[in-house]
Design a protein around this motif. Structure first.
Motif, PDB file in Angstrom:
ATOM      1  N   ILE A  22       0.824  -1.216   0.000  1.00 45.89           N
ATOM      2  CA  ILE A  22       0.000   0.000   0.000  1.00 45.89           C
ATOM      3  C   ILE A  22       0.855   1.262   0.000  1.00 45.89           C
ATOM      4  CG2 ILE A  22      -1.807   1.253   1.245  1.00 45.89           C
ATOM      5  CD1 ILE A  22      -2.603  -1.458   2.514  1.00 45.89           C
ATOM      6  N   ARG A  23       1.915   1.264   0.786  1.00 46.14           N
ATOM      7  CA  ARG A  23       2.682   2.506   0.940  1.00 46.14           C
ATOM      8  C   ARG A  23       3.612   2.796  -0.240  1.00 46.14           C
ATOM      9  NH1 ARG A  23       6.154   2.954   4.660  1.00 46.14           N
ATOM     10  NH2 ARG A  23       5.814   5.071   5.347  1.00 46.14           N
ATOM     11  N   TYR A  55       3.001   4.821  -2.330  1.00 41.81           N
ATOM     12  CA  TYR A  55       2.895   6.264  -2.582  1.00 41.81           C
ATOM     13  C   TYR A  55       3.941   7.052  -1.804  1.00 41.81           C
ATOM     14  CZ  TYR A  55       0.308   5.965   1.833  1.00 41.81           C
ATOM     15  OH  TYR A  55      -0.052   5.682   3.127  1.00 41.81           O
ATOM     16  N   VAL A  56       4.618   6.411  -0.853  1.00 41.18           N
ATOM     17  CA  VAL A  56       5.627   7.118  -0.060  1.00 41.18           C
ATOM     18  C   VAL A  56       6.952   7.118  -0.820  1.00 41.18           C
ATOM     19  CG1 VAL A  56       6.908   7.122   2.117  1.00 41.18           C
ATOM     20  CG2 VAL A  56       4.517   6.422   2.073  1.00 41.18           C
ATOM     21  N   LYS A  89      -1.658  10.933   2.490  1.00 42.53           N
ATOM     22  CA  LYS A  89      -1.708   9.679   3.251  1.00 42.53           C
ATOM     23  C   LYS A  89      -2.927   8.881   2.819  1.00 42.53           C
ATOM     24  CE  LYS A  89       1.776  10.755   5.880  1.00 42.53           C
ATOM     25  NZ  LYS A  89       3.031  10.002   5.834  1.00 42.53           N
ATOM     26  N   TYR A  90      -2.832   7.601   2.911  1.00 40.07           N
ATOM     27  CA  TYR A  90      -3.939   6.735   2.508  1.00 40.07           C
ATOM     28  C   TYR A  90      -4.081   5.566   3.475  1.00 40.07           C
ATOM     29  CZ  TYR A  90      -3.407   9.198  -1.910  1.00 40.07           C
ATOM     30  OH  TYR A  90      -3.306  10.168  -2.865  1.00 40.07           O
ATOM     31  N   TRP A  91      -5.311   5.313   3.874  1.00 33.18           N
ATOM     32  CA  TRP A  91      -5.584   4.087   4.621  1.00 33.18           C
ATOM     33  C   TRP A  91      -6.026   2.999   3.637  1.00 33.18           C
ATOM     34  CZ3 TRP A  91      -8.741   5.441   9.661  1.00 33.18           C
ATOM     35  CH2 TRP A  91      -7.898   6.180  10.521  1.00 33.18           C
ATOM     36  N   TYR A 109      -5.669   2.247  -0.560  1.00 31.83           N
ATOM     37  CA  TYR A 109      -4.997   2.722  -1.769  1.00 31.83           C
ATOM     38  C   TYR A 109      -5.274   1.723  -2.893  1.00 31.83           C
ATOM     39  CZ  TYR A 109      -1.315   5.044  -4.458  1.00 31.83           C
ATOM     40  OH  TYR A 109      -0.623   5.754  -5.395  1.00 31.83           O
ATOM     41  N   ASP A 121       0.836   3.816   8.329  1.00 36.70           N
ATOM     42  CA  ASP A 121       1.594   5.021   7.986  1.00 36.70           C
ATOM     43  C   ASP A 121       1.701   5.900   9.226  1.00 36.70           C
ATOM     44  OD1 ASP A 121       2.966   6.937   6.528  1.00 36.70           O
ATOM     45  OD2 ASP A 121       1.650   6.746   4.795  1.00 36.70           O
TER      46      ASP A 121
END
Lengths: 192, 219
Positions: free
Chosen positions: A141-142, A144-145, B33-35, B37, B106
């Motif tokens: 998921i991350r 995007y970081v 930020k995304y919970w 995605y 995150d």
């Protein structure tokens, strides 16, 4: 007279023998006798101490991958044994505070997390940081970081969590994070 | 005991990101930020090309890796199978971020949502928000499976997901009906028959985390 002379000679001989014995014993005791034995055992072989003498173990030298155990015996004899520390040894020593990895829990370089993995375990950056970016189909998921840059112009690259799985699974050498178990009779994914 | 989870039908997902937007609005998730995605990529070569959409959020695993990773026990799994972060206990070490194989956690960094003045949304004071939305700067935050929407209902004995008010926002807004919410422990819940019928899978089973989010990969 001859009998008295024989007794005198015997006494002199005895006295000389006793004196020589005392001198020999003194020399033996006073002589600094140190025996050093060095045994190198490669990991993951576990070294077993078979001596029955009482001794104290002190960890004197710690390098990233080598632990020197100094075993002080009650006699003048000193046995030094060097072995390559296993990961389990290191993990135990970290938990017991024998290796200083810092007290601040943080992923930042120079703090506990990287001290353990990069300094104590001696893992190079590219052991975990494998590529600049994740593959398109990597399910994370991350994504995007943006990856944090280690130095200007140098990006350490992303970490595939499969690397963590190797050590942090059930019955692995490190703290268990993943319940995956690959043992006799089981195949990949059976633990899930 | 109930164990709530999601079923996501990838064959129905059209990649509209409505779930992503709804999650942000419902949960005060700040920009950047995304919970939840929606991953997207292309497969194949011209002319046989297709786009793949995989919406991902916290898997609320049965064996979450984030819990043993947390040095201060700030992450717990409640009796309904929801993995939650206690913002007051969290020290922001990011160990959970590193441990999660799905990248679901995150760090809340605070700051302005937009330059200039605060948005009306930001001006809602923390005490008027649900405790799960009282984020603290530098601390971990993640999907709560919209527990604030259905937690009280389930305590009253109501079955969550039967009314819009007790359904996670991402499920509610999906225009393609690609998302389903239900009790994975209840054999009569439609989510279980659909999981079995479509042979839904869990992601990254090799980690042994046993996610409570299932995916249908075939039509």
């Amino acid at each position: 007279m001859s009998e008295a002379g024989g007794v005198g000679a015997w006494k002199i001989a005895t006295a000389v023998f006793v004196i020589l014995t005392i001198i020999s014993l003194g020399l033996y005791i006073l002589h600094p006798r140190t025996v050093t034995k060095t045994q190198v055992v490669t990991s993951p072989v576990t070294t077993t101490y078979t001596t029955t003498k009482t001794f104290t173990t002190t960890y004197t030298t710690i390098s990233p991958t080598t632990v020197t155990k100094e075993k002080t015996v009650t006699s003048v004899e000193t046995v030094t044994q060097t072995k390559t520390a296993s990961l389990a040894d290191l993990a135990r020593m970290i938990r017991e505070g024998q290796i200083d990895v810092g007290t601040e829990y943080s992923l930042e370089f120079g703090k506990r997390y990287h001290n353990i993995h990069a300094i104590v375990l001696g893992l190079s950056c590219n052991t975990c940081h494998q590529a600049k970016t994740y593959p398109a189909d990597y399910l994370y998921i991350r994504k995007y970081v943006a990856e944090k840059m280690a130095e200007e112009g140098e990006i350490p690259g992303v970490v595939d969590r499969g690397v963590c799985l190797g050590c942090h699974r059930s019955n692995g050498v490190a703290h268990e994070l993943y319940k995956a178990y690959y043992g006799p009779g089981l195949t990949s994914g059976a633990g899930g | 005991m109930a164990k709530y989870g999601l079923l996501i039908d990838l064959s129905r997902c059209i990649g509209c990101r409505a779930c992503e937007a709804a999650c942000k609005v419902e949960n005060f998730v700040p920009p950047g930020k995304y919970w939840l995605y929606v991953l997207e990529w292309e497969m194949g070569e011209y002319p046989n090309v297709k786009r793949v959409f995989v919406p991902m959020n916290c898997m609320h695993c049965e064996n979450p890796a984030c819990i043993p990773a947390c040095p201060v026990n700030a992450i717990t799994k409640n009796e309904y199978g929801v993995v939650l972060v206690d913002y007051n206990k969290c020290i922001g070490c990011k160990y959970c971020v590193a441990a999660c194989p799905y990248g679901a956690i995150d760090i809340y960094e605070g700051g302005e949502w937009f330059p200039g003045s605060k948005t009306p949304y930001e001006l809602i004071p923390p005490e008027k928000r649900h405790p799960l939305h009282r984020f603290q700067k530098g601390k971990a935050f993640k999907c709560t499976l919209c527990y604030h929407r259905w937690g009280e209902a389930v305590e009253r004995g109501e079955k969550p997901g039967t009314r819009p008010e007790t359904t996670p926002a991402c499920v509610l807004v999906c225009p393609a009906g690609a998302r389903m919410f239900g009790d994975l422990e209840d054999p009569s819940d439609p989510i279980n028959s659909r999981i079995a019928e479509k042979r839904a899978i869990q992601l990254k089973k090799e980690f042994g985390t046993r996610p409570q989010v299932y995916y249908i990969t075939t039509g």
